[in-house]
Design a protein around this motif. Sequence first.
Motif, short mmCIF file in Angstrom:
data_model
loop_
_atom_site.label_atom_id
_atom_site.label_comp_id
_atom_site.label_asym_id
_atom_site.label_seq_id
_atom_site.Cartn_x
_atom_site.Cartn_y
_atom_site.Cartn_z
N ALA A 122 54.70 47.71 33.82
CA ALA A 122 54.15 46.86 34.86
C ALA A 122 54.51 47.38 36.25
O ALA A 122 53.68 47.40 37.16
N ALA A 123 55.76 47.82 36.42
CA ALA A 123 56.21 48.30 37.72
C ALA A 123 55.46 49.57 38.14
O ALA A 123 55.25 49.81 39.33
N ASP A 124 55.07 50.41 37.17
CA ASP A 124 54.42 51.68 37.48
C ASP A 124 52.89 51.59 37.45
O ASP A 124 52.21 52.58 37.65
N ALA A 125 52.36 50.41 37.18
CA ALA A 125 50.91 50.26 37.07
C ALA A 125 50.24 50.35 38.44
O ALA A 125 50.87 50.10 39.48
N ASP A 126 48.96 50.72 38.43
CA ASP A 126 48.16 50.70 39.66
C ASP A 126 47.65 49.30 39.94
O ASP A 126 47.36 48.95 41.08
N VAL A 133 36.62 52.87 40.88
CA VAL A 133 35.64 53.91 41.15
C VAL A 133 36.09 54.84 42.28
O VAL A 133 36.40 54.41 43.39
N ASN A 134 36.21 56.10 41.95
CA ASN A 134 36.50 57.16 42.94
C ASN A 134 37.73 56.89 43.79
O ASN A 134 37.81 57.34 44.94
N VAL A 135 38.69 56.16 43.26
CA VAL A 135 39.91 55.86 44.02
C VAL A 135 41.09 56.46 43.29
O VAL A 135 41.33 56.13 42.14
N PRO A 136 41.85 57.37 43.92
CA PRO A 136 43.06 57.91 43.28
C PRO A 136 44.00 56.78 42.93
O PRO A 136 44.04 55.74 43.58
N SER A 137 44.82 57.01 41.89
CA SER A 137 45.69 55.95 41.38
C SER A 137 46.68 55.46 42.41
O SER A 137 47.14 54.34 42.34
N ALA A 153 45.97 53.03 35.79
CA ALA A 153 46.85 52.28 34.88
C ALA A 153 46.82 50.79 35.20
O ALA A 153 47.11 50.38 36.32
N ILE A 154 46.45 50.00 34.21
CA ILE A 154 46.39 48.54 34.35
C ILE A 154 47.35 47.92 33.34
O ILE A 154 47.37 48.31 32.17
N SER A 155 48.16 46.96 33.78
CA SER A 155 49.06 46.25 32.88
C SER A 155 48.74 44.77 32.86
O SER A 155 48.50 44.16 33.93
N LEU A 156 48.73 44.20 31.66
CA LEU A 156 48.57 42.76 31.51
C LEU A 156 49.94 42.11 31.58
O LEU A 156 50.86 42.50 30.85
N VAL A 157 50.10 41.14 32.46
CA VAL A 157 51.34 40.38 32.54
C VAL A 157 50.98 38.90 32.54
O VAL A 157 49.83 38.53 32.76
#
Length: 386
Positions: free
Chosen positions: A272-276, A371-375, A196-200
Amino acid sequence: MKTQTLALLVGVDLGLPNFDSDLQELGLLAQTAGLLPVARITCKRKAPDAALFIGSGKADEIKMMALETGATEILFDQSLSPAQQRNLERHLEMPVNDRTLLILEIFAQRARSHEGKLQVELARLQYVSTRLVRRWSHLERQTGGAGVRGGPGEKQIELDKRMIGDAIKRTKERLSKVKKQRQTQRKQRDRRNSFAISLVGYTNAGKSTLFNALVKASAYTADQLFATLDTTTRQLYLGEAGRSASLSDTVGFIRDLPHGLIDAFAATLQEAADADLLLHVVDGANPDYLEQIEQVQRVLSEIGAADVPQILVFNKLDAIEKNSLPLHLKDKFELRDAFEGSCRSVERVFVSAKTGESLALLRELLASLAVNVPSDEIPQASDDPA
């Protein structure tokens, strides 16, 4: 064609940092709300006047300038107390509003989704609830008699307060349901191991333009403050990582964002708070970008997102002066904590969402993190400069 309201802008320098002596941002806010600034006036004070915020002498000067310029509304760059607002309107004999109401008006005009409209309505109700003593003489009337609506001896102002209180309660309950729906959606993304990516970023930094460029979407964009308010989420395929990420475009931040709006927009800002990972979009061509970064960091701290890993995306590379162009399109940036003052080194990428320059470099950086990284194990940028 509707005639624009002519507004006189007022700024008071109280010795605080980042005072906007040109009232440039207030002017942009006024224009975005549909007003036409015709004059600007600033003054210095050690502390606000309890009654008029600016004192009677400066109030007389403002009244004279309004008459000379034809202004029919006064806009203050600072927040006014209900009593100060009421006293100023009586003294100046015209409507007086502050920065908080201006932002609320813009949000009310721009909200499109059901959630966005609920959030704006809650913030508006909370603001109005403190200003029931503003102009209305009918608020002193009493509604008497047993069995009569309002109860025995209940003043109109008490009835209005109770009605607004009930409306706030209902709106909060409806927003709570929306928040639960968003939590369910996030859990579904977590089960799919979605990155999950958020733009801020500060308003008008180009978040929606970057969002469209990355996911080939058509979210509304415009060169104005708060062009979009509602969170939009799309899938972003990162070919180098062999996986997709969910990319969310959130509402823009601004200096002195009303706390009522931060609270009301908690459901949206929770993305945003919950994003990776946060893509903190910065207007690289704006000379005040350091101040804007600080303001965004303050809001992120308030919503519990200060510790979420960030990449700084310095946008509008095409608009940066030639003598200020970066030596490298990718480097490190020392990001300062808004409250503690500590620093951490984060990745920085210069791009132009408008022309597409350097977007491939940003995609490569995102893929390397995904890549291959858990959230829950997305790495933070190193504190050691490369």
